[in-house]
Structure formats: structure tokens, C-alpha cells
Write a protein that holds these residues in place. Sequence first.
Motif, PDB file in Angstrom:
ATOM      1  N   HIS A 187       0.933  -1.273   0.116  1.00 19.50           N
ATOM      2  CA  HIS A 187       0.015   0.049  -0.167  1.00 19.50           C
ATOM      3  C   HIS A 187       0.813   1.201   0.069  1.00 19.50           C
ATOM      4  CE1 HIS A 187      -3.433  -2.873   0.973  1.00 19.50           C
ATOM      5  NE2 HIS A 187      -2.641  -3.103   1.976  1.00 19.50           N
ATOM      6  N   PRO A 188       0.371   2.375  -0.567  1.00 21.91           N
ATOM      7  CA  PRO A 188       1.331   3.474  -0.682  1.00 21.91           C
ATOM      8  C   PRO A 188       1.475   4.317   0.531  1.00 21.91           C
ATOM      9  CG  PRO A 188      -0.895   3.799  -1.975  1.00 21.91           C
ATOM     10  CD  PRO A 188      -0.691   2.384  -1.781  1.00 21.91           C
ATOM     11  N   PRO A 189       2.486   4.478   0.990  1.00 19.32           N
ATOM     12  CA  PRO A 189       2.347   5.233   2.453  1.00 19.32           C
ATOM     13  C   PRO A 189       2.049   6.621   2.385  1.00 19.32           C
ATOM     14  CG  PRO A 189       4.704   5.144   1.570  1.00 19.32           C
ATOM     15  CD  PRO A 189       3.782   4.292   0.647  1.00 19.32           C
ATOM     16  N   PRO A 190       1.340   7.099   3.438  1.00 18.07           N
ATOM     17  CA  PRO A 190       0.911   8.375   3.506  1.00 18.07           C
ATOM     18  C   PRO A 190       1.796   9.513   3.650  1.00 18.07           C
ATOM     19  CG  PRO A 190       0.376   7.184   5.483  1.00 18.07           C
ATOM     20  CD  PRO A 190       1.037   6.252   4.586  1.00 18.07           C
ATOM     21  N   ALA A 191       1.550  10.534   3.245  1.00 19.91           N
ATOM     22  CA  ALA A 191       2.779  11.713   3.387  1.00 19.91           C
ATOM     23  C   ALA A 191       2.734  11.846   4.938  1.00 19.91           C
ATOM     24  CB  ALA A 191       2.437  12.754   2.353  1.00 19.91           C
ATOM     25  N   PRO A 192       4.150  12.359   5.450  1.00 23.38           N
ATOM     26  CA  PRO A 192       4.018  12.906   7.022  1.00 23.38           C
ATOM     27  C   PRO A 192       3.078  14.224   6.832  1.00 23.38           C
ATOM     28  CG  PRO A 192       6.229  12.380   5.960  1.00 23.38           C
ATOM     29  CD  PRO A 192       5.284  12.166   4.969  1.00 23.38           C
ATOM     30  N   GLY A 193       2.464  14.431   7.973  1.00 23.38           N
ATOM     31  CA  GLY A 193       1.592  15.544   8.110  1.00 23.38           C
ATOM     32  C   GLY A 193       0.368  15.278   7.721  1.00 23.38           C
ATOM     33  N   ALA A 194       0.003  14.091   6.919  1.00 21.70           N
ATOM     34  CA  ALA A 194      -1.471  13.889   6.494  1.00 21.70           C
ATOM     35  C   ALA A 194      -2.317  13.184   7.658  1.00 21.70           C
ATOM     36  CB  ALA A 194      -1.327  12.840   5.434  1.00 21.70           C
ATOM     37  N   MET A 195      -3.510  13.557   7.593  1.00 21.79           N
ATOM     38  CA  MET A 195      -4.422  12.817   8.682  1.00 21.79           C
ATOM     39  C   MET A 195      -4.876  11.549   7.866  1.00 21.79           C
ATOM     40  SD  MET A 195      -5.759  13.209  11.534  1.00 21.79           S
ATOM     41  CE  MET A 195      -5.758  15.000  12.142  1.00 21.79           C
ATOM     42  N   VAL A 196      -4.857  10.547   8.451  1.00 19.04           N
ATOM     43  CA  VAL A 196      -5.490   9.321   7.962  1.00 19.04           C
ATOM     44  C   VAL A 196      -6.300   8.425   8.878  1.00 19.04           C
ATOM     45  CG1 VAL A 196      -2.956   8.998   6.866  1.00 19.04           C
ATOM     46  CG2 VAL A 196      -3.344   7.859   8.984  1.00 19.04           C
ATOM     47  N   ARG A 197      -6.975   7.307   8.220  1.00 22.88           N
ATOM     48  CA  ARG A 197      -7.718   6.615   8.945  1.00 22.88           C
ATOM     49  C   ARG A 197      -7.677   5.222   8.413  1.00 22.88           C
ATOM     50  NH1 ARG A 197     -12.936   8.932   8.379  1.00 22.88           N
ATOM     51  NH2 ARG A 197     -13.112   8.249   6.363  1.00 22.88           N
ATOM     52  N   LEU A 198      -7.407   4.197   9.246  1.00 27.61           N
ATOM     53  CA  LEU A 198      -7.084   3.024   9.095  1.00 27.61           C
ATOM     54  C   LEU A 198      -7.819   2.057  10.271  1.00 27.61           C
ATOM     55  CD1 LEU A 198      -4.519   2.284  11.060  1.00 27.61           C
ATOM     56  CD2 LEU A 198      -3.226   3.200   9.480  1.00 27.61           C
ATOM     57  N   ARG A 199      -7.854   0.723   9.732  1.00 29.29           N
ATOM     58  CA  ARG A 199      -8.146  -0.405  10.557  1.00 29.29           C
ATOM     59  C   ARG A 199      -7.185  -1.217  11.273  1.00 29.29           C
ATOM     60  NH1 ARG A 199     -13.115  -1.468  12.384  1.00 29.29           N
ATOM     61  NH2 ARG A 199     -14.037  -0.101  11.053  1.00 29.29           N
ATOM     62  N   ALA A 200      -6.817  -1.083  12.301  1.00 30.86           N
ATOM     63  CA  ALA A 200      -5.588  -1.717  12.859  1.00 30.86           C
ATOM     64  C   ALA A 200      -5.978  -2.638  14.060  1.00 30.86           C
ATOM     65  CB  ALA A 200      -4.665  -0.895  13.090  1.00 30.86           C
ATOM     66  N   SER A 201      -5.087  -3.777  14.430  1.00 31.42           N
ATOM     67  CA  SER A 201      -5.005  -4.438  15.602  1.00 31.42           C
ATOM     68  C   SER A 201      -4.011  -3.796  16.680  1.00 31.42           C
ATOM     69  CB  SER A 201      -4.916  -5.952  15.299  1.00 31.42           C
ATOM     70  OG  SER A 201      -5.956  -6.677  14.671  1.00 31.42           O
ATOM     71  N   LEU A 202      -4.455  -3.406  17.753  1.00 31.04           N
ATOM     72  CA  LEU A 202      -3.424  -2.773  18.659  1.00 31.04           C
ATOM     73  C   LEU A 202      -3.301  -3.579  20.018  1.00 31.04           C
ATOM     74  CD1 LEU A 202      -4.888   0.835  18.505  1.00 31.04           C
ATOM     75  CD2 LEU A 202      -3.273  -0.066  17.203  1.00 31.04           C
ATOM     76  N   SER A 203      -2.011  -3.382  20.540  1.00 27.99           N
ATOM     77  CA  SER A 203      -1.744  -4.106  21.599  1.00 27.99           C
ATOM     78  C   SER A 203      -0.791  -2.985  22.548  1.00 27.99           C
ATOM     79  CB  SER A 203      -0.523  -5.354  21.302  1.00 27.99           C
ATOM     80  OG  SER A 203      -1.165  -6.279  20.383  1.00 27.99           O
TER      81      SER A 203
END
Length: 732
Positions: A187-203
Motif C-alpha cells: 500500500h502506498p505510504p501516506p505523506a508525513p503530516g497527513a491525517m489518515v484513517r485505518l483499521r488496525a489491531s493494537l496491543s
Amino acid sequence: MTASVTTERDGRRGDGGALTESWDDPPPSAGGPVARALAPLRRLGRWLVEEVAADRERWVLWGPVGFGTGAALYFALHAEPPWWSGLAAVGGAAVLLIGLRRWLAAAILALAGLVVALGFLVAQAETARVAAPILTRELAGAEVTGRVMAVERRPGAVRLTLRDPTISRLNPEETPKAVRIRISDRHPPPAPGAMVRLRASLSPPAPPAEPGAFDFQRRAFFMGLGATGFSVGGAETIEAPPVTGWSRVAVWFEQARGHIAARVAATIADPVEASVTAALLNGEEFAIPDATMDAFRFSGLAHLLSISGLHVGIAAGILFYVVRALLALSPWIALRWPIKKIAALFGILSALAYTLLVGAPLPTVRSVLMTGMVMGAIMLDRDPLSMRLVAFAGLVTTALDPEGMLGPSFQMSFAAVVALIAVFERISEPMAVWRRGFGWFGQSLIYVGGIVLTSVIATLATLPFSLFHFQQIAFYGVLSNMIAIPITSFWVMPWSLVAYALFPFGWEAPAVIAMNWGDRAVIATAVFFAGLPWSSITVPAMPVGGFVAVVLGGLWLCGWTRPWRWLGLVAVLGGLASPALVARPDLLVSGDGKLVGVRTASGRLSLSAKSPGRTGETWLQRDGTPQAADSWPVSGGGADGRLSCDALGCVYRLHGRSASILRLPDALDDDCGATDAVIAAVSARGCRAPLVIDRWRLRREGAHALYVTPDGVRADSVRDHRGDRPWTASRP
């Protein structure tokens, strides 16, 4: 009774200060048996006082040591002290100092206590400043929205750091200030400073793999990271206001690092060479393949990939001489302007810019401080190189990041610099006299000898820290550094400065290619020496007490100039020998109970999983063995008879004691009454065994180390080792 101590130094009598009332021996006729018995102690005391007084010019060097000791004492506590404790310690020490100011010896002790208390207070204040929520449970499929503040390119993945996130199923007061999420490089990485939304598994940040191992949870707390995780999908960019203030500057430098990595990858076809070249330009070593990193590590050249004092010093020095030479080309400017001081100012600015570009890691901050002081001394016409320079840099660096003082980067960089300055303080003048009259050939030999000596000193100085943190010795480090450091200093870094100057215009390709020629030679050097027999060995982990003895002994050896400094060598040798005096655990249990290691009769660990992951790798590394023993039997007994297994679990027997390791909960009823210890990844409430390590205990206390003796089985947990602190919140 005399009020001072007189010392002989350089053939002159000098007043050492009123350190004691008197150390003069009484006349033979005075006193009785007690006085005669105390006479040797009086002579020893007089000798110590004379040594301290004669080295009074070095007293100031122990200020940063005391400050760091105070910070270390704070982190060594097993419970968080009251908020007022640091202030009370500083206030009490200050009052004591004022009250004892008329007695020099007592005042010095009170001043030392004040410095230690200040270090304690600064560490406590920093903990309060960075305090933020930490994730206490795993979240699967959570929706995360945040601003991208860092993009780290890794083999096959990209790691994003999101600031001020919002996380589904978490209240705002439970939400960490920053999270780190790994996404696939598909997947293309977002640019620094951008606001993003994603679905992730967190620990939650990972706790130590065993008692005494590296505490990433503590490091993450002070980095502001409250959770880590991964996303199987990409990151969706959403509309948001632009960043402002200092965050905008940080984003700009992050974008510059990404721009440099992309331009280097477009210029250099080989991905390994491109990743090494980019690491030296933007400080991102994460993209370097593991095999190449191992080659650098085993050959003793890993420090070349971690942007540190070497790179900053070279960059500032090159620019200093270039600017000075260019200004000297004009006689009018050279005769009217202070070109040396102007060049020093450019050296300071270049060091600051380079540090910001590579992300300001702790060794680089230390080097910038020292480089700034060197250049500032040049501007003020003062001696630029001294141990006081290092002391000031250590004090400021510790104050800025007290927890970073506990890490290998801080310790190894300062150890190398302190040792080098301590040695060259003693040999610089004789060498200057000795080298007079040599021609160019003799000067060349002296230069080569200087490189050899520098490599030997730096390698020996950093060896104890490598043993403590990485349990590793690189036998060919001196030889590999003799080849790689000159290439880096005289070829790679000069071309990197040219590349920096050409990047804004898009003309950097020739400079990057030339720089890569040097990088290719350094990589070949690392691969060659890493491939030699016995290039690197692992040794058992050094205990904390032994490590403290090494550090204090090394500081004593380098901090003083009088003969008593050699007492520090005794502490160093004792600390290096300490691993042989400490027994490694007989059993190890991971924090989730899914991995267990048992010690075989050969002394090696046998692990319950064929792919033990990072936890198992840490166990083997701290055990001093690169590979595990034979895997566990599915059924029947192990090769040495200590371990026997069936479908329900395994039993480990040693010294007439036994520990049951359950595979299925059905074995609880039988094993709870038949063994000395029960280890289970499920709940074992109601189990009557003397020692029960089940799911709930593991969640509260983390990984366990077990020691089997004829008297029973003793357990030591991560919680026992580090206590309950703000960064150790156990899961519910």
C-alpha cells in the motif's frame, strides 16, 4: 592540629583545602594499643585526602556522574515515589549545604547529595511531563484516526507513527497520545503530516521478555507511544487542518527524509546499497535488510549505520575547513574578518541541521552539544578539547532525556568519547614532541597508528556495554574499523555533504553515486569480517550489579589523573567477571504463557515452539547461546531425561523437584497435587501446588524465570524485577 592538607605536586607545595582536621600520625609515645591499631587507617586516610586534593581540578567532572546517579536511583525504585519526594530531597540537601558551608569536606558531601537529588528530581519531573494513557488490553480491528508524524521504511513494510489519535472503543481519557502501526509496503505510504484513517489491531507496548531484559515498555512511555500494532489494509487520507508550530518543522524534516530515501532508491539500483546510503543521509537504518545488519553487527561496524558523534563531527569538521579555506582565498577578507570564527559558526549550524535531518537521536544530540562547545571554544579562543566538554554534554543530555541515559546509544557513545579523551590527555604532549622531525612517510605511519589506537580504545571502552545490552563480542572490530572508518571519514561523508547541497536542485545523482562507491567498500568490509570464523560470539547476560561496577570503575579510571585511578580497573575486571557468578534460570515462561524454555543437561535452553519469535531470540541471546537445544518431544522423554511429555503436557525434573507445563487444562487435577510448580496458559485457580503460574498471574506479573533447587522452585517475575511504575501498568 592543622586545618588543611598540604600536598606535593609538580615539586611545589599546595593547599589542598580543609578536607579534614588532621591526618598527622601521633608521636610513638602517644596513645595506647587502639591508637597504634588505628595508625594504618590514619595513613590511608591521609593518602586518600592528598589524592583528592591534588586532583581538585577534576572535581567538577563528577557533577554529571552524581546527576546521572540520581536519575538512575529514581528508575531503580520498585514503586513510584510521592510527587514531593524529589523537591524535598533537593531542599534538604540545599539546607544541609548552607549549614555546612564552613567545613569544606562536609560541604563537598552535601553538594554531592544536592547534585544526586537534582538528578532524581529531573527524572521524576520528566516522568510526570510525558505521562500519558497506555493501552492495557489488545484491540482487534479498531478504527484509528490520527496525524502521521513519522514514516519509517522497512523491508516489506512501512511503520507509521500517529499523533493524537482517536481509537474506536476507547474513551478519550484512555486514548494514548501516539501509536505506532505497521502496514504492508504493497500500500502506498501516506505523506508525513497527513491525517489518515485505518483499521488496525493494537496491543500494549511489549514488556521485557524476561526479568532484567530490555524494557521497551519503559522506552515507549518516554517516547510517548501508548500502543503498537499492524494493519492489513492501507491508510486512507482524510481532510484535516494543516499542522502548525513546531510540528510543522518536524513534518518538514520528515518529508525531507522521505524525499532523500526516494531519490537515493531512484539513483542506486541495488536495494542493499541504496538502504545503507540512505541511512547515512537521513538516519533511517530500518530499511536495511536483516542479513546486512547482522554483517555490520558481527563485524563491529554497526555504529557506522547509527547516526552518531562520528558523523556529526566529520560533517561539522569538513564544513569548518571548507568555509575557512574559501574565505582565505580572498586576502582582503582573510586580513579583515575572523575567518576561523566564521567557519566555526558554520560548523555549529551544519551540526544542528544534520541532527534535525536525521531525527535527533540521543547520540547525535550529545555530539551536537560537544561540537557546539568545540566550535564555541574556537570562537572564544579557548582550548576546544577537554574532559569538561564531555561532562557538560553528559549533564545536558541526561537532563533532556533521563531515561535515554539507561540505553546503549547514550552509554556506548559517551564511553568511547570519555576513554579516547582520557588516553589522549596523557599521550598528546609526548606524541607532539615525538612526531617532530618526521617526514611525510613518518607522519603517514603516525596517522595509521592513531587510527589503530583509536579503534582499540573505542572497542575496549564499548565492550562492557555491548556485553550488557547485546551479550555480544565482535572479535575483528578493531581491524574492520581500521578499514571502514577512514573510508567513511574521507570519502563517504564528504560526498554526503555535496549531495545535501545538490538535493534542492535535483543534481545529487553524481554525488550519491560517488558516495555509494565508498558505501559498497564498507559493506564488503562488514561482510568479509562477519564471515570469518569466530567473528562474533554471544556470552551470558551481565548482572546489573556487575554492570554498575564496570561503569563506576571506568569513570574512576578516566576521571582522575593520580595513581589511585587504577583502583577503578579492579572494579571493571570484577564486573566483567560477574556473569560467571550468576546462574541462569532453569525455566523461562513468556508473558502470555505460550512459550516455555527449559534448561537441558548440556546447559542450553530447549524451547516449546519451533518458531519462538522475538521472545525466544531474547532468551537465547541473554543465555549466551545462538541456537536452542533440541525441540521438545511430542511424547516420551527428552534426550537428557529431565523433560518428559504426553498429550496433556510436560514435566521437568531437576534436583528431586518437578515442574508441570500444561498443554491442556485437563491435566490440572492430577498435576496440581503431584508437582512443585504448575505452569499453565489458562486459569488455574484452586490449584494446590506450592507454585502456580497461570494466565492471571502472567497478566499481572509478566514473564517469569524459575530456579529449581533441592529446597524447591523459586520464581522471579518481570514485576518483581521492575516493580509498579507509571510505565508498568498491568493488564486487567
